[in-house]
Design a protein around this motif. Structure first.
Motif, PDB file in Angstrom:
ATOM      1  N   GLN A  65      47.675  18.348  30.080  1.00  0.00           N
ATOM      2  CA  GLN A  65      48.163  19.043  31.194  1.00  0.00           C
ATOM      3  C   GLN A  65      46.967  19.849  31.654  1.00  0.00           C
ATOM      4  O   GLN A  65      46.026  19.865  31.253  1.00  0.00           O
ATOM      5  CB  GLN A  65      49.110  20.157  30.700  1.00  0.00           C
ATOM      6  N   SER A  66      47.102  20.394  33.237  1.00  0.00           N
ATOM      7  CA  SER A  66      45.789  21.157  33.523  1.00  0.00           C
ATOM      8  C   SER A  66      46.042  22.612  32.957  1.00  0.00           C
ATOM      9  O   SER A  66      47.251  23.234  33.026  1.00  0.00           O
ATOM     10  CB  SER A  66      45.892  21.269  34.934  1.00  0.00           C
ATOM     11  N   ILE A  67      45.015  23.332  32.472  1.00  0.00           N
ATOM     12  CA  ILE A  67      44.944  24.537  32.296  1.00  0.00           C
ATOM     13  C   ILE A  67      44.730  25.541  33.152  1.00  0.00           C
ATOM     14  O   ILE A  67      43.604  25.511  33.805  1.00  0.00           O
ATOM     15  CB  ILE A  67      43.648  24.673  31.078  1.00  0.00           C
ATOM     16  N   ALA A  68      45.669  26.330  33.772  1.00  0.00           N
ATOM     17  CA  ALA A  68      45.496  26.920  34.928  1.00  0.00           C
ATOM     18  C   ALA A  68      45.323  28.486  34.433  1.00  0.00           C
ATOM     19  O   ALA A  68      44.899  29.474  35.203  1.00  0.00           O
ATOM     20  CB  ALA A  68      46.352  26.697  36.097  1.00  0.00           C
ATOM     21  N   SER A  69      46.354  28.972  33.481  1.00  0.00           N
ATOM     22  CA  SER A  69      46.541  30.392  33.081  1.00  0.00           C
ATOM     23  C   SER A  69      45.562  30.597  32.034  1.00  0.00           C
ATOM     24  O   SER A  69      45.389  29.950  30.990  1.00  0.00           O
ATOM     25  CB  SER A  69      48.028  30.806  33.026  1.00  0.00           C
ATOM     26  N   GLY A  70      45.391  31.895  31.990  1.00  0.00           N
ATOM     27  CA  GLY A  70      44.760  32.551  30.776  1.00  0.00           C
ATOM     28  C   GLY A  70      42.984  32.703  30.730  1.00  0.00           C
ATOM     29  O   GLY A  70      42.561  33.204  29.867  1.00  0.00           O
ATOM     30  N   MET A  71      42.430  31.745  31.648  1.00  0.00           N
ATOM     31  CA  MET A  71      41.106  32.107  31.622  1.00  0.00           C
ATOM     32  C   MET A  71      40.915  33.336  32.646  1.00  0.00           C
ATOM     33  O   MET A  71      41.517  33.777  33.637  1.00  0.00           O
ATOM     34  CB  MET A  71      40.430  30.598  32.706  1.00  0.00           C
TER      35      MET A  71
END
Lengths: 327, 335
Positions: free
Chosen positions: A153-159
């Motif tokens: 999946q793409s990591i979009a949140s949390g960065m």
């Protein structure tokens, strides 16, 4: 001797090397394409915004292909750059989420890229294996690590928000352009002024003679591949920073784009020939065409067809230049 | 003399036997871990899933052995799948459509020959360009990124219906066996196999000993493209949609990896069809078996169960094969 004196007594003429003619021809084509774009879209094509867009979109190819050009000059291929970029981007995202400061995460991700590039180059040169296969292996490894680490999946949140700092736009000038300019200047210097680059050319022209004349082929090829790994990783980090999304399938087709840019710039796929300057012109040609097609509303998949045709034409034009024009 | 009788098997045969033993060992191992592995359903599944790669790898072996390469097969697969679906939707009889798609494969093979042999573009670049072009054309024919999934084209889906059996065997297995048999016949009983090795071993020597190099290479490219086109049709039959985004994705590298695992030399001069088939099977069995091991895995190996493992496994197997070849001294004329 007499010929030399004759030459000096003559009016000095501007002389070009074969590479010079090549680059000049390609630059002419770039200008031509630019003029066509300006005629088609007089209102928007020559604005700073458009130029900036073209430059920003070409940065990933210019940065990675700076090293890829050297790899091609040594007569090798690196198919792993897209995978390395994706792996480093995903790892960079995960590192920042894990709480590492952004600069440390970036360095760690680039180290991963460097390790991959180092192993790639070392196996190719030490065990004399075809680069096609070994870099394919590393394409599988790195793309697989990217997929497994991000779980597909793409990591979009949390960065954290300061991930964006790497690719900020400072007073209208996006940082990626600055990176691309600095890196390509460094590689222009390396290519023109160092023994290292001459050794790379020698290896590409004939690896056996290079070895017998005392060049440490393992060292040169390994360094070239390590550079390519580092820069591919850096490209991945820049993309993550630009979009704040780490995706396992980002940078699709980066390896082909890099090869197309290098070949457009006159690099020989069999090694021994090529310039970083030509590669930059090639990348700009590629992305100017892409931008014109974007304005013409050509769908992204039809652009692939054009890319393929451009690649074939570029090779044919290069061959013709080399055969017909003796410099 | 002793030495000769000792080494009566040539290196390719010995390599294939070794590969076969490795494959058998893995099959036994996976069966011990989970008896479901050897179940009829699973075995047939492996064949149904890997039919395209298998028939492409057979044809690609000729190309690689003759010292060339064809990376356009993925694009050809996508284009032919979409063309086939579009023809069916237009109302063409599916069997005629298959014929037309095969013809498309012939045309693409000839285009490849012209680009590589006549215009002397390096095979790698010419076929990468072909891959971009045919992959793009697939979308164009499709009219966008949305797959064609109309009932008209499913007439041929009967090909892959799980109920379609020939005697006790499913159709996929029959197709694979027939195609592989044809290719082994072409390799062993016609000049193709020997000429491929001759051309790949030394291009100039082959040329000067009177082999029509361009004609032979043309045959190999055409075979490869036709097989890619037909496997596109198979994918449509299996998935009952023609999706330009996923059909043929990565097929070129999968088939190439299988050829390399099967003992083909990327620089030409070595390679065998049986090896390529064993290579495909090995690369297909490993991820499948690891997926089925499930509970047998210790905690620190749990990541092996990730659905994205096949890529990494392919990489590992390729690397091991390269090192084995290095150690036993096969393919010494690399470089």
């Amino acid at each position: 001797m007499s010929e030399q004196t004759q030459n000096t007594s003559r009016r000095p003429v501007l002389k070009f090397s074969a590479n010079g003619v090549q680059n000049l021809a390609m630059f002419g084509i770039l200008v031509l394409i630019w003029i066509i774009g300006s005629i088609l879209f007089p209102a928007i094509f020559n604005t700073w915004e458009n130029i900036r867009n073209i430059l920003v979109s070409s940065t990933s190819v210019i940065i990675t292909a700076s090293a890829i050009t050297l790899v091609l000059i040594t007569g090798n291929l690196d198919l792993s750059v897209a995978g390395v970029g994706a792996m480093s981007g995903v790892l960079f995202g995960l590192f920042t989420i894990a709480g590492l400061p952004v600069w440390l995460a970036a360095i760690a991700a680039m180290l991963c890229g460097a390790v991959s590039g180092f192993l790639n180059g070392f196996i190719i040169s030490r065990f004399k294996q075809p680069s096609f296969i070994i870099s394919l292996v590393f394409k599988y490894f790195t793309a697989g690590i990217a997929l497994i680490a991000s779980n597909g999946q793409s990591i979009a949140s949390g960065m954290p928000g300061n991930v964006k700092n790497i690719a900020l736009t400072i007073s209208g000038l996006p940082l990626p352009i600055v990176y691309a300019v600095v890196i390509s200047l460094i590689f222009l210097f390396i290519q023109n002024n160092t023994v290292f680059a001459s050794q790379a050319y020698a290896i590409g022209a004939n690896i056996k003679t290079a070895r017998f004349s005392g060049i440490n082929t393992v060292k040169v090829i390994t360094s070239v591949f390590t550079l390519s790994g580092i820069l591919a990783a850096f490209t991945g980090i820049i993309i993550v920073s630009r979009f704040s999304v780490a995706d396992c399938s980002m940078l699709p087709g980066l390896e082909t784009d890099c090869i197309i840019a290098a070949v457009l710039g006159g690099t020989d796929i069999n090694g021994g020939r090529g310039t970083v300057l030509g590669m930059i012109i090639g990348a700009l040609i590629l992305f100017t065409i892409t931008q014109i097609m974007n304005f013409l509303n050509v769908a992204i998949y039809d652009q692939n067809i054009v890319k393929g045709v451009v690649l074939i034409l570029a090779i044919l034009v290069n061959d013709t230049i080399r055969k017909k024009i003796k410099v | 003399m002793k030495n000769i009788s000792k080494r009566s098997l040539n290196s390719t045969t010995r390599y294939n036997i070794m590969l076969f033993l490795v494959l058998v060992a893995f099959v036994v191992l996976f069966t011990l871990m989970n008896p479901k592995f050897i179940a009829k359903y699973n075995i047939f599944l492996i064949f149904r899933q890997n039919l395209p790669i298998m028939i492409i790898a057979c044809a690609l072996t000729f190309v690689v052995t003759s010292g060339s390469i064809d990376l356009s097969v993925g694009g050809v697969m996508a284009l032919s799948a979409i063309t086939y679906a579009a023809l069916c939707v237009k109302g063409v009889n599916p069997w005629w459509a298959i014929g037309l798609v095969a013809l498309l494969g012939v045309v693409i093979g000839i285009i490849n020959t012209i680009l590589i042999e006549k215009l002397e573009i390096p095979a790698f670049m010419a076929t990468i360009a072909g891959w971009l072009i045919y992959g793009g054309l697939a979308y164009t024919v499709c009219g966008g990124p949305n797959p064609i999934a109309k009932p008209e084209m499913q007439v041929i889906t009967i090909l892959d219906d799980k109920a379609t059996y020939v005697g006790p065997f499913p159709l996929a297995l029959v197709i694979v066996v027939v195609v592989v048999a044809i290719f082994i016949f072409l390799e062993k009983k016609t000049i193709l196999g020997k000429y491929a090795i001759a051309i790949g071993g030394n291009y100039n020597a082959a040329y000067f000993s009177g082999i029509n190099v361009i004609k032979m290479r043309a045959i190999f490219y055409v075979l490869c493209s036709v097989m890619a086109a037909l496997s596109g049709v198979w994918q449509v039959a299996r998935l009952s949609t023609a999706d330009p985004r996923c059909i043929g994705l990565g097929a070129e590298f999968a088939a190439l990896s299988a050829c390399i695992v099967g003992g083909a030399n990327i620089k030409g001069g070595q390679g065998s069809i049986i090896g390529a088939v064993l290579g495909v099977l090995l690369l297909a069995v490993l991820p499948n078996g690891v997926q089925l091991m499930k509970s047998a895995l210790p905690v620190w190996l749990q990541w092996l169960k990730s659905p994205f493992l096949p890529q990494v496994i392919t990489g590992i197997v390729l690397l091991i094969v390269v090192f084995i070849n290095y150690i036993i001294g096969r393919g010494k004329h690399y470089e």
